[in-house]
Design a protein around this motif. Sequence first.
Motif, short mmCIF file in Angstrom:
data_model
loop_
_atom_site.label_atom_id
_atom_site.label_comp_id
_atom_site.label_asym_id
_atom_site.label_seq_id
_atom_site.Cartn_x
_atom_site.Cartn_y
_atom_site.Cartn_z
N ALA A 157 -8.22 8.02 -2.86
CA ALA A 157 -8.87 6.84 -3.43
C ALA A 157 -8.38 5.57 -2.74
CB ALA A 157 -8.60 6.77 -4.93
N ASP A 158 -7.19 5.61 -2.13
CA ASP A 158 -6.65 4.44 -1.43
C ASP A 158 -7.21 4.26 -0.03
OD1 ASP A 158 -4.89 3.42 -3.41
OD2 ASP A 158 -3.50 5.05 -2.99
N GLY A 159 -7.87 5.30 0.50
CA GLY A 159 -8.40 5.19 1.85
C GLY A 159 -8.21 6.48 2.63
N ASP A 172 -7.17 -3.21 3.37
CA ASP A 172 -8.60 -2.94 3.52
C ASP A 172 -9.06 -3.01 4.97
OD1 ASP A 172 -9.22 -2.36 0.85
OD2 ASP A 172 -9.35 -4.49 0.34
N ALA A 198 -9.20 1.07 1.64
CA ALA A 198 -10.35 1.53 0.85
C ALA A 198 -11.66 0.90 1.31
CB ALA A 198 -10.11 1.24 -0.63
N LYS A 199 -11.63 -0.37 1.70
CA LYS A 199 -12.86 -1.04 2.12
C LYS A 199 -13.20 -0.79 3.59
CE LYS A 199 -12.65 -4.82 -1.25
NZ LYS A 199 -12.60 -6.30 -1.44
N VAL A 255 -13.04 2.48 4.92
CA VAL A 255 -13.28 3.91 5.09
C VAL A 255 -14.58 4.14 5.86
CG1 VAL A 255 -13.86 6.04 3.85
CG2 VAL A 255 -11.95 4.62 3.08
N THR A 272 -7.68 12.00 2.93
CA THR A 272 -8.62 11.13 2.24
C THR A 272 -8.23 11.04 0.77
OG1 THR A 272 -10.38 11.81 3.76
CG2 THR A 272 -11.04 10.71 1.71
N ARG A 284 0.83 -1.20 0.00
CA ARG A 284 0.00 0.00 0.00
C ARG A 284 0.86 1.25 0.00
NH1 ARG A 284 -2.63 3.41 3.84
NH2 ARG A 284 -4.41 4.40 2.86
#
Length: 350
Positions: free
Chosen positions: A302-304, A265, A323-324, A326, A300, A40
């Motif tokens: 797109a990756d989280g 995630d 990302a999953k 957030v 913030t 990441r």
Amino acid sequence: MNDDEVEDRLRDALREFAGAAPPGGSMLSTVTTESARRGRRTRMATRAVGIAALVAIGAGLPYALRGGGGDLSPMPAAPPFVASSAAVADQPDLVPSTVPASVTFPFTAAAGKGYGEPMVMLAAARPTLLQTLKTGEGLSVTLYGERPAPPTSKARATDAKIGGLPATAYQWSWSDDDAANPDTGTRASLVWQPSGSSWLRLDADAGVPLERLTEYAASLRPGLQKAPAPFTFKVMPAGWTVDNISGAVVTFAPPGVGPDQSFVDKIAVQLDETPGLEPKLAGPETEPVLVGGRKSWLTTTADGQDLQIPAEDGRSVLLQIGAKAVLPPDVLLLFAAGIVVNPSAQVSHG
């Protein structure tokens, strides 16, 4: 073996196995944790205003039973984001925390005889004991409530004995299930049922003979070993799993993610060596926020998300959010306001 030597060993292992660990086949559970985390960090570094290097080996480093990372004052959860019972009721996505105060392992490890200091952690939601041999090779013992699966689908199984108890010995390689993984030699594992419904799986570095594993397995005795969690949490997201606890990090996995040994995630909460008075990432992606009355920094992308909160003694609490995982900003800040740094917390080292 001291913490610096353990860190050096983990760095070497990561260079060798980054991204290659088959599910359940890792010797040191921190290898896959750090591998995913570095992935990441690499992706984020490609952005024009990429996040500076966060934390490296220490966040996955298991903690020694002797205590660890210094005497830190608790971080107060002051208004406007105090996690009171009324606030929890107003935020259905948060519930009282179930993070344990410590991780326990129900067997005592071998003392002396050339073994390193035992370390206890939660890895992929399973209590795990780590120890090293005098020759430097690592051992890990993982507790299961059912018979664990073989290390790989092609692992060769033979019958064995541990103190008179039946056991299964496995010979396997990283490349068994994926030819793209580096084949760094044959590894040995042992699986046996020491008592009741408990099962243990013992894994070792390549080159450790099965006889040495059998000797070590026979030396384990019933008795609790305990290691404290680095943080106390007042609340946590409802339905999420706490799947990794070491001396420097706690991870929360949302439904449908894990449990596993990675940070991908998830929310990873860790102690950073920087004071957090200035943002790690300057730019439109970062904004100042208040967490427990303290000026903090929320990024913030797109990756989280990344949230850094100043703590005591020139350090900061860092939340790295995939990302999953957030959360809405108000929920995230309420969650973060309920985090207290425990005296045993270890700073992650970059």
